[in-house]
Scaffold this motif. Structure first.
Motif, PDB file in Angstrom:
ATOM      1  N   ALA A  28       0.834  -1.170   0.058  1.00 19.45           N
ATOM      2  CA  ALA A  28      -0.007   0.016  -0.088  1.00 19.45           C
ATOM      3  C   ALA A  28       0.748   1.068  -0.066  1.00 19.45           C
ATOM      4  O   ALA A  28       0.405   2.102  -0.858  1.00 19.45           O
ATOM      5  CB  ALA A  28      -0.970   0.000   1.475  1.00 19.45           C
ATOM      6  N   GLY A  29       2.001   1.257   0.992  1.00 19.13           N
ATOM      7  CA  GLY A  29       2.775   2.257   0.737  1.00 19.13           C
ATOM      8  C   GLY A  29       3.374   2.627  -0.372  1.00 19.13           C
ATOM      9  O   GLY A  29       3.529   3.941  -0.969  1.00 19.13           O
ATOM     10  N   VAL A  30       3.850   1.759  -1.189  1.00 18.02           N
ATOM     11  CA  VAL A  30       4.707   1.889  -2.454  1.00 18.02           C
ATOM     12  C   VAL A  30       3.824   2.309  -3.374  1.00 18.02           C
ATOM     13  O   VAL A  30       3.881   3.222  -4.284  1.00 18.02           O
ATOM     14  CB  VAL A  30       5.235   0.473  -2.996  1.00 18.02           C
ATOM     15  CG1 VAL A  30       5.659   0.400  -4.466  1.00 18.02           C
ATOM     16  CG2 VAL A  30       6.458   0.186  -2.043  1.00 18.02           C
ATOM     17  N   LEU A  31       2.319   1.852  -3.512  1.00 12.97           N
ATOM     18  CA  LEU A  31       1.513   2.195  -4.531  1.00 12.97           C
ATOM     19  C   LEU A  31       0.955   3.628  -4.244  1.00 12.97           C
ATOM     20  O   LEU A  31       0.491   4.325  -4.947  1.00 12.97           O
ATOM     21  CB  LEU A  31       0.076   1.297  -4.385  1.00 12.97           C
ATOM     22  CG  LEU A  31       0.401  -0.196  -4.852  1.00 12.97           C
ATOM     23  CD1 LEU A  31      -0.812  -1.005  -4.804  1.00 12.97           C
ATOM     24  CD2 LEU A  31       0.776  -0.151  -6.399  1.00 12.97           C
ATOM     25  N   LEU A  32       0.971   3.955  -2.962  1.00 11.65           N
ATOM     26  CA  LEU A  32       0.668   5.546  -2.706  1.00 11.65           C
ATOM     27  C   LEU A  32       1.617   6.418  -3.271  1.00 11.65           C
ATOM     28  O   LEU A  32       1.344   7.504  -3.984  1.00 11.65           O
ATOM     29  CB  LEU A  32       0.983   5.681  -0.993  1.00 11.65           C
ATOM     30  CG  LEU A  32      -0.611   5.417  -0.500  1.00 11.65           C
ATOM     31  CD1 LEU A  32      -0.444   5.299   1.155  1.00 11.65           C
ATOM     32  CD2 LEU A  32      -1.626   6.518  -0.637  1.00 11.65           C
ATOM     33  N   ILE A  33       3.002   6.019  -3.245  1.00 16.01           N
ATOM     34  CA  ILE A  33       3.981   6.749  -3.886  1.00 16.01           C
ATOM     35  C   ILE A  33       3.934   6.857  -5.243  1.00 16.01           C
ATOM     36  O   ILE A  33       3.876   7.926  -6.161  1.00 16.01           O
ATOM     37  CB  ILE A  33       5.292   6.290  -3.444  1.00 16.01           C
ATOM     38  CG1 ILE A  33       5.515   6.577  -1.881  1.00 16.01           C
ATOM     39  CG2 ILE A  33       6.458   7.204  -4.319  1.00 16.01           C
ATOM     40  CD1 ILE A  33       6.686   6.029  -1.457  1.00 16.01           C
ATOM     41  N   VAL A  34       3.397   5.650  -5.893  1.00 13.25           N
ATOM     42  CA  VAL A  34       3.598   5.369  -7.358  1.00 13.25           C
ATOM     43  C   VAL A  34       2.197   6.436  -7.962  1.00 13.25           C
ATOM     44  O   VAL A  34       2.605   7.010  -8.840  1.00 13.25           O
ATOM     45  CB  VAL A  34       3.418   3.792  -7.978  1.00 13.25           C
ATOM     46  CG1 VAL A  34       3.190   3.842  -9.407  1.00 13.25           C
ATOM     47  CG2 VAL A  34       4.600   3.343  -7.257  1.00 13.25           C
ATOM     48  N   MET A 226       2.101  11.094   1.435  1.00 14.34           N
ATOM     49  CA  MET A 226       3.558  10.597   1.292  1.00 14.34           C
ATOM     50  C   MET A 226       4.063  10.227   2.653  1.00 14.34           C
ATOM     51  O   MET A 226       4.894   9.374   2.866  1.00 14.34           O
ATOM     52  CB  MET A 226       4.173  11.778   0.864  1.00 14.34           C
ATOM     53  CG  MET A 226       3.719  12.133  -0.800  1.00 14.34           C
ATOM     54  SD  MET A 226       4.268  10.698  -1.843  1.00 14.34           S
ATOM     55  CE  MET A 226       2.440   9.966  -1.816  1.00 14.34           C
ATOM     56  N   VAL A 227       3.606  11.161   3.887  1.00 21.51           N
ATOM     57  CA  VAL A 227       4.034  10.734   5.116  1.00 21.51           C
ATOM     58  C   VAL A 227       3.490   9.218   5.445  1.00 21.51           C
ATOM     59  O   VAL A 227       4.052   8.449   6.036  1.00 21.51           O
ATOM     60  CB  VAL A 227       3.541  11.468   6.093  1.00 21.51           C
ATOM     61  CG1 VAL A 227       3.660  11.336   7.425  1.00 21.51           C
ATOM     62  CG2 VAL A 227       4.129  13.111   5.840  1.00 21.51           C
ATOM     63  N   LEU A 228       2.114   8.855   5.137  1.00 26.24           N
ATOM     64  CA  LEU A 228       1.520   7.564   5.410  1.00 26.24           C
ATOM     65  C   LEU A 228       2.300   6.684   4.700  1.00 26.24           C
ATOM     66  O   LEU A 228       2.524   5.456   4.981  1.00 26.24           O
ATOM     67  CB  LEU A 228       0.152   7.867   4.881  1.00 26.24           C
ATOM     68  CG  LEU A 228      -0.715   6.462   5.053  1.00 26.24           C
ATOM     69  CD1 LEU A 228      -0.855   5.878   6.184  1.00 26.24           C
ATOM     70  CD2 LEU A 228      -1.974   6.712   4.217  1.00 26.24           C
ATOM     71  N   ALA A 229       2.580   6.934   3.629  1.00 30.18           N
ATOM     72  CA  ALA A 229       3.483   5.881   2.882  1.00 30.18           C
ATOM     73  C   ALA A 229       4.684   5.413   3.238  1.00 30.18           C
ATOM     74  O   ALA A 229       5.005   4.434   3.496  1.00 30.18           O
ATOM     75  CB  ALA A 229       3.626   6.556   1.246  1.00 30.18           C
TER      76      ALA A 229
END
Length: 245
Positions: A28-34, A226-229
């Motif tokens: 989920a974190g990587v997808l948020l950034i992507v 971004m902080v969440l990611a």
């Protein structure tokens, strides 16, 4: 109770092992950034279609526009993937809200795709305009302006509402469950509320797409995600909360 029986019981009750939840958090974190990076960068590549004063600019920058379209499709796939990755964990704390988050973020992906289809059509119109010798015919201009307006309604209103509602639902689950710090969940809730206000102001013409007003209202959730990611990738979910389920 034997270990095998405990594992079997956890599986039957839908309890994910800690390792699986950790994978969900990282994905989920990587997808948020992507999704965020692809969406932001695509705007620069799509400028010949969305920001140009000349209809012929898109035809002259086909490679650039094609790159922007590819980035939008990446964002369209990554956005629903965020909620899908979170769902196996969040459903244990609020299945209805978690399922709703998936539904709205899938809608977000659909709005992305519809918007980019309009831009592809506008790019084709640009090519036809150039092939016709760039005639001073108002029909080309009127049609291009109409298609661009459709794009902004899809992306700057429909997509914003879908993103905001999807985000609101999973941030509510986060806040109730304490899987992540409550300050981070509250920041997310406040951020998506500001984004929904931006969408309403766009509908009534108080602000315009990509205006300073919209950027100011969108900035809090952009920074928060971004902080969440980073939090999800580095820290993951609170293991003590997962252990109580």
């Amino acid at each position: 109770m034997p270990v095998a029986n405990r594992a079997r019981e956890g599986f039957l009750h839908g309890r994910e092992p800690a390792e699986s939840s950790r994978v969900n958090a990282v994905v989920a974190g990587v997808l948020l950034i992507v999704a965020t990076v692809a969406s932001l960068i695509s705007g620069r590549f799509l400028a010949p279609v969305t920001d140009s004063s000349s209809l012929g600019d898109a035809a002259a920058q086909q490679g650039q526009v094609a790159t922007g379209v590819l980035l939008v499709f990446i964002a369209a796939l990554a956005a629903p993937g965020i909620a899908v990755a979170l769902y196996p964990v969040l459903r244990r704390f609020g299945e209805g809200l978690s399922l709703g988050a998936v539904a709205f973020r899938v809608m977000e992906g659909v709005f992305y795709a519809l918007g980019v289809m309009v831009l592809l059509s506008l790019s084709t119109l640009s090519g036809a305009f150039v092939d016709a010798g760039s005639p001073p015919d108002q029909h080309f201009t009127t049609l291009s302006q109409t298609m661009l307006a459709q794009y902004h309604w899809l992306v700057d209103v429909g997509l914003l509402f879908a993103f905001s509602l999807g985000g609101l639902l999973y941030y509510l689950v986060f806040y109730r469950s304490r899987l992540i710090p409550r300050w981070l969940s509250a920041w997310g809730i406040g951020g998506v509320m500001l984004l929904m206000i931006a969408a309403v102001l766009l509908i009534f013409g108080v602000i315009t797409p990509l205006s300073p007003g919209q950027i100011v209202l969108a900035a809090p959730i952009g920074v928060q995600e971004m902080v969440l990611a980073v939090w999800l990738i580095v820290k993951g979910f609170d293991r003590s909360v997962l252990a109580r389920q």
